[in-house]
Design a protein around this motif. Structure first.
Motif, PDB file in Angstrom:
ATOM      1  N   THR A  75      37.065  11.905 -54.729  1.00  0.00           N
ATOM      2  CA  THR A  75      37.706  12.999 -54.211  1.00  0.00           C
ATOM      3  C   THR A  75      37.826  14.261 -54.557  1.00  0.00           C
ATOM      4  O   THR A  75      39.195  14.260 -55.822  1.00  0.00           O
ATOM      5  CB  THR A  75      39.192  12.039 -53.167  1.00  0.00           C
ATOM      6  N   ARG A  76      37.726  15.281 -54.076  1.00  0.00           N
ATOM      7  CA  ARG A  76      38.326  16.827 -53.959  1.00  0.00           C
ATOM      8  C   ARG A  76      39.984  16.908 -53.344  1.00  0.00           C
ATOM      9  O   ARG A  76      39.726  16.768 -52.692  1.00  0.00           O
ATOM     10  CB  ARG A  76      37.198  17.763 -53.918  1.00  0.00           C
ATOM     11  N   GLU A  77      40.277  17.430 -54.354  1.00  0.00           N
ATOM     12  CA  GLU A  77      41.618  17.941 -53.835  1.00  0.00           C
ATOM     13  C   GLU A  77      41.352  19.477 -52.457  1.00  0.00           C
ATOM     14  O   GLU A  77      40.759  19.835 -53.236  1.00  0.00           O
ATOM     15  CB  GLU A  77      42.951  17.940 -54.773  1.00  0.00           C
ATOM     16  N   THR A 136      42.321  23.375 -52.998  1.00  0.00           N
ATOM     17  CA  THR A 136      41.987  24.010 -54.696  1.00  0.00           C
ATOM     18  C   THR A 136      40.506  24.604 -55.674  1.00  0.00           C
ATOM     19  O   THR A 136      39.935  24.300 -54.468  1.00  0.00           O
ATOM     20  CB  THR A 136      42.631  22.739 -55.474  1.00  0.00           C
ATOM     21  N   ARG A 143      36.114  17.673 -59.056  1.00  0.00           N
ATOM     22  CA  ARG A 143      37.396  17.422 -58.640  1.00  0.00           C
ATOM     23  C   ARG A 143      37.535  18.544 -58.036  1.00  0.00           C
ATOM     24  O   ARG A 143      38.742  18.475 -56.809  1.00  0.00           O
ATOM     25  CB  ARG A 143      38.405  17.588 -60.833  1.00  0.00           C
ATOM     26  N   TYR A 144      37.273  19.882 -57.994  1.00  0.00           N
ATOM     27  CA  TYR A 144      38.081  20.640 -57.159  1.00  0.00           C
ATOM     28  C   TYR A 144      37.397  21.035 -55.683  1.00  0.00           C
ATOM     29  O   TYR A 144      35.980  20.899 -56.147  1.00  0.00           O
ATOM     30  CB  TYR A 144      38.410  22.028 -57.969  1.00  0.00           C
TER      31      TYR A 144
END
Lengths: 252, 252
Positions: free
Chosen positions: A3-5, A8, A65-66
């Motif tokens: 899951t990418r935040e 961001t 990640r982002y």
């Protein structure tokens, strides 16, 4: 899928010359401010050498990640420009001459001057979309959430301008900066107590020495302008209460 | 134990203000040049926010891989200075008031002015050794191969000076820089061929636009001065051969 935040970004600066100290990076701060204007916050940055395995590892860590990754550097015509190959390897797709980029560059040079070296600038991962370069033609490119830009600031700026409209941002971070000629050791405890009272804003203190006097800039940042203003006012009151003379600084 | 490549280093820049673009980092290039003078090469850099989990993850990734890690930022007296806690967490040891740092700071302030905030600057991981700070007293510290320094350049400089003598370096990298007013697309293929002939040196090309003219700096780097000189001479010959007028630039 990880899951990418949302909203961001990470920035990946590519180039031996940055790590050796030969070239002073100025791109990171520029990209960060521009992204914040559209509500995207930079959470991490990395600087890696012109080594494919290093670029691949960094891109894959960051893109998982982002929400967005922006790279700079390594898309020119010389042998040390290996970003297109590296991004292809990161996505597990071939690197090819992108037909539109090739046509665009070919049309840009007099007959016979579209050299093998220049053809390198048409290379992208298969499936990439181009990012226009009104300054010097050779385009950047995008694969999924990764935006690949030039390292030369003037060229990077126009590529970023082209990329911004497609980003999905949240509320921009707004900030208030308060200066005071007091050493941090005098107000540190009071400032920490304020941070505890305002968990939804971030309060940073950045010491300085100006004209022989110690002081600090206290920066209050957050996405709710009312809360930022409220916290900034309380910082001002706290500083006045211990004999400081707080003043507004230009917000960063 | 992982194997750390000898004579290598990573730099970890800590601070929200760097990622937001408020503060322009100037420490990385400085550290990199100083380390190279003692034969230690910077291979990677990361920039993380004032968030413990992020600092811990980055420190642990970097210290496992490189001979040395240098951090900057987050060792002041305010609540957002969390580097001592984070390094302690990374090494799995408690964070405490280092007796020598505490005594040194206590002696530095008039009675009653050694505030709780200032006491924070005496905190280190248990087992850390101190790095002296002749500028503003509050020391940096070292745990194993991790050197923790201030973010303020003037203070960082003296801490680094104190750390350099203990490093085990190899041969410094020497470089030669050759400028030429030719576009990279003209010499890219020739330069790539030279890189293939000199696998033990690294040849980089950095384009510029000066007074309206396109050109590039070609930087040859390596640990053997004779090979660097040889490769640089061949670059010069290659450039002259295609009509360029190469000139020596100050080496970086």
């Amino acid at each position: 899928m990880t899951t990418r935040e949302p909203h961001t970004a990470a920035i990946l600066l590519i180039g031996d010359e940055l790590l050796s100290g030969r070239t002073q990076d100025l791109n990171l701060a520029y990209i960060s401010k521009k992204l914040n204007e559209v509500g995207v916050q930079v959470r991490e940055a990395r600087m890696v050498p012109d080594v494919e395995a290093e670029i691949v590892a960094a891109v894959n860590a960051l893109r998982a990640r982002y929400a967005y990754v922006f790279t700079t550097g390594g898309i020119g015509p010389t042998h040390d420009d290996i970003t297109a190959d590296s991004i292809s390897a990161a996505f597990g797709v071939p690197c090819y001459y992108h037909p539109d980029a090739y046509a665009l560059l070919e049309a840009n040079y007099p007959p016979g001057e579209f050299t093998e070296a220049r053809k390198r600038m048409a290379r992208t991962p298969v499936g990439a979309s181009l990012i226009p370069n009104p300054v010097s033609r050779a385009p950047g490119f995008r694969v999924e959430n990764v935006f690949v830009m030039a390292g030369i600031p003037r060229v990077m700026h126009v590529m970023l301008e082209g990329a911004l409209p497609v980003l999905e941002g949240g509320r921009p971070v707004v900030s208030r900066s308060i200066g005071v000629y007091l050493p941090e050791g005098r107000f540190g405890t009071g400032l920490g107590a304020l941070q505890t009272r305002f968990p939804d804003v971030s309060i940073g203190s950045y010491p300085f020495l100006r004209d022989g006097r110690y002081g600090a800039s206290i920066v209050v940042r957050g996405q709710d302008p009312a809360r930022v203003a409220e916290a900034a006012e309380d910082v001002r009151v706290m500083l006045s209460g211990i004999g400081g003379a707080p003043f507004d600084e230009e917000t960063a």
